[in-house]
Design a protein around this motif. Sequence first.
Motif, PDB file in Angstrom:
ATOM      1  N   GLN A  84       0.857  -1.182   0.000  1.00  0.00           N
ATOM      2  CA  GLN A  84       0.000   0.000   0.000  1.00  0.00           C
ATOM      3  C   GLN A  84       0.892   1.230   0.000  1.00  0.00           C
ATOM      4  OE1 GLN A  84      -0.450   2.070   3.076  1.00  0.00           O
ATOM      5  NE2 GLN A  84      -1.460   3.481   1.694  1.00  0.00           N
ATOM      6  N   LEU A  85       0.637   2.149  -0.945  1.00  0.00           N
ATOM      7  CA  LEU A  85       1.445   3.345  -1.090  1.00  0.00           C
ATOM      8  C   LEU A  85       0.540   4.515  -1.439  1.00  0.00           C
ATOM      9  CD1 LEU A  85       4.590   4.172  -1.317  1.00  0.00           C
ATOM     10  CD2 LEU A  85       4.075   4.296  -3.750  1.00  0.00           C
ATOM     11  N   ASP A  86       0.558   5.565  -0.621  1.00  0.00           N
ATOM     12  CA  ASP A  86      -0.300   6.730  -0.873  1.00  0.00           C
ATOM     13  C   ASP A  86       0.415   7.859  -1.580  1.00  0.00           C
ATOM     14  OD1 ASP A  86      -2.507   5.547   0.265  1.00  0.00           O
ATOM     15  OD2 ASP A  86      -2.122   6.358   2.243  1.00  0.00           O
ATOM     16  N   GLY A  87       1.733   7.864  -1.565  1.00  0.00           N
ATOM     17  CA  GLY A  87       2.482   8.944  -2.190  1.00  0.00           C
ATOM     18  C   GLY A  87       3.958   8.674  -2.064  1.00  0.00           C
ATOM     19  N   THR A  88       4.763   9.664  -2.427  1.00  0.00           N
ATOM     20  CA  THR A  88       6.210   9.458  -2.470  1.00  0.00           C
ATOM     21  C   THR A  88       6.963  10.348  -1.488  1.00  0.00           C
ATOM     22  OG1 THR A  88       6.362  11.013  -4.306  1.00  0.00           O
ATOM     23  CG2 THR A  88       6.128   8.679  -4.871  1.00  0.00           C
ATOM     24  N   SER A  89       6.310  10.676  -0.379  1.00  0.00           N
ATOM     25  CA  SER A  89       6.984  11.409   0.697  1.00  0.00           C
ATOM     26  C   SER A  89       6.301  11.053   2.013  1.00  0.00           C
ATOM     27  CB  SER A  89       6.904  12.923   0.471  1.00  0.00           C
ATOM     28  OG  SER A  89       5.592  13.389   0.717  1.00  0.00           O
ATOM     29  N   THR A 130      -5.398  11.951  -2.454  1.00  0.00           N
ATOM     30  CA  THR A 130      -4.270  11.260  -3.090  1.00  0.00           C
ATOM     31  C   THR A 130      -4.285  11.329  -4.613  1.00  0.00           C
ATOM     32  OG1 THR A 130      -5.453   9.147  -3.066  1.00  0.00           O
ATOM     33  CG2 THR A 130      -3.998   9.619  -1.184  1.00  0.00           C
ATOM     34  N   ASN A 131      -5.365  11.773  -5.217  1.00  0.00           N
ATOM     35  CA  ASN A 131      -5.438  11.724  -6.683  1.00  0.00           C
ATOM     36  C   ASN A 131      -4.415  12.632  -7.361  1.00  0.00           C
ATOM     37  OD1 ASN A 131      -7.359  13.812  -5.675  1.00  0.00           O
ATOM     38  ND2 ASN A 131      -7.578  14.229  -7.864  1.00  0.00           N
ATOM     39  N   HIS A 132      -3.957  13.667  -6.699  1.00  0.00           N
ATOM     40  CA  HIS A 132      -2.954  14.553  -7.295  1.00  0.00           C
ATOM     41  C   HIS A 132      -1.547  13.954  -7.240  1.00  0.00           C
ATOM     42  CE1 HIS A 132      -2.732  15.391  -3.018  1.00  0.00           C
ATOM     43  NE2 HIS A 132      -1.529  15.925  -3.219  1.00  0.00           N
ATOM     44  N   LEU A 133      -1.415  12.730  -6.702  1.00  0.00           N
ATOM     45  CA  LEU A 133      -0.110  12.092  -6.538  1.00  0.00           C
ATOM     46  C   LEU A 133       0.138  10.945  -7.506  1.00  0.00           C
ATOM     47  CD1 LEU A 133      -0.237  11.974  -2.641  1.00  0.00           C
ATOM     48  CD2 LEU A 133       0.888  13.688  -4.083  1.00  0.00           C
ATOM     49  N   VAL A 134      -0.824  10.643  -8.399  1.00  0.00           N
ATOM     50  CA  VAL A 134      -0.671   9.476  -9.273  1.00  0.00           C
ATOM     51  C   VAL A 134       0.560   9.601 -10.172  1.00  0.00           C
ATOM     52  CG1 VAL A 134      -3.103   8.790  -9.166  1.00  0.00           C
ATOM     53  CG2 VAL A 134      -2.337  10.324 -10.991  1.00  0.00           C
ATOM     54  N   GLY A 135       0.852  10.787 -10.655  1.00  0.00           N
ATOM     55  CA  GLY A 135       2.034  10.980 -11.489  1.00  0.00           C
ATOM     56  C   GLY A 135       3.316  10.690 -10.734  1.00  0.00           C
ATOM     57  N   ASP A 136       3.403  11.180  -9.491  1.00  0.00           N
ATOM     58  CA  ASP A 136       4.586  10.918  -8.668  1.00  0.00           C
ATOM     59  C   ASP A 136       4.749   9.430  -8.383  1.00  0.00           C
ATOM     60  OD1 ASP A 136       5.192  13.615  -8.546  1.00  0.00           O
ATOM     61  OD2 ASP A 136       4.256  13.906  -6.579  1.00  0.00           O
ATOM     62  N   ILE A 137       3.642   8.734  -8.175  1.00  0.00           N
ATOM     63  CA  ILE A 137       3.699   7.295  -7.911  1.00  0.00           C
ATOM     64  C   ILE A 137       4.205   6.550  -9.143  1.00  0.00           C
ATOM     65  CG2 ILE A 137       2.276   5.252  -7.428  1.00  0.00           C
ATOM     66  CD1 ILE A 137       0.594   7.124  -5.573  1.00  0.00           C
ATOM     67  N   VAL A 138       3.731   6.921 -10.322  1.00  0.00           N
ATOM     68  CA  VAL A 138       4.211   6.289 -11.554  1.00  0.00           C
ATOM     69  C   VAL A 138       5.702   6.571 -11.744  1.00  0.00           C
ATOM     70  CG1 VAL A 138       4.019   6.285 -14.076  1.00  0.00           C
ATOM     71  CG2 VAL A 138       1.950   6.226 -12.669  1.00  0.00           C
ATOM     72  N   ARG A 139       6.119   7.806 -11.515  1.00  0.00           N
ATOM     73  CA  ARG A 139       7.548   8.143 -11.630  1.00  0.00           C
ATOM     74  C   ARG A 139       8.389   7.322 -10.646  1.00  0.00           C
ATOM     75  NH1 ARG A 139       5.135  13.101 -11.795  1.00  0.00           N
ATOM     76  NH2 ARG A 139       5.171  14.105 -13.834  1.00  0.00           N
ATOM     77  N   PHE A 140       7.899   7.185  -9.421  1.00  0.00           N
ATOM     78  CA  PHE A 140       8.605   6.391  -8.415  1.00  0.00           C
ATOM     79  C   PHE A 140       8.741   4.939  -8.881  1.00  0.00           C
ATOM     80  CE2 PHE A 140       8.447   3.661  -4.612  1.00  0.00           C
ATOM     81  CZ  PHE A 140       9.610   4.083  -3.976  1.00  0.00           C
TER      82      PHE A 140
END
Length: 194
Positions: A84-89, A130-140
């Motif tokens: 489970q991952l909600d974001g990259t920070s 969390t929807n504004h973080l999907v790009g960061d999750i894909v990059r991660f």
Amino acid sequence: HELSMNEIRQILARARSIKPQRDVNLLFSGGEPTIARHFIDAVRCARTVGFERVGVVTNGIRFAQEEGFADRAHAAGLHQVYLQLDGTSNEQHLHRGAVNLFDVKRQALDHIAQAGMKTNLQATLINGVTNHLVGDIVRFAVDNIDKIRSVLFQPIMFTGRDAGVRDDDRRARRYTLADLPHDLKRQFGACDCE
């Protein structure tokens, strides 16, 4: 009620007795399955009775903090980990009530990879949270492609701890998979994807 190992054996054996037999995957989930006292034994039992693919959905804390846990789980027959991952920070995980949760997840990711498994990231999408973080999750995921097999985006289901959400909050936080490509396009910029 936590199942005894005998009850777990009976459930797994009954599931494998269904005919015609197919290749059935087994996924331990619900709450945090890795803290169940029989988790490793249950994984081993699942493999013994014939489940070829055994996975777990986890917050990753035990994989991160218990030395050798990922190795023992893999040796017992664990095949896949859904983290489970909600974001990259760490800040993006504060709504979970932990100040260092992303650091913990990175450590879990390392331990899982060192044990010989790849991780599937599982991101719960909540409109406005969390929807504004999907790009960061894909990059991660791309940056850690040697450790990550896939990213699973899962819109929030208003059950369990979220069942008591007020109707107006439910409408405001609702997210569908149809929203995902639009958020990805906004967060990655316009692209010629056709």
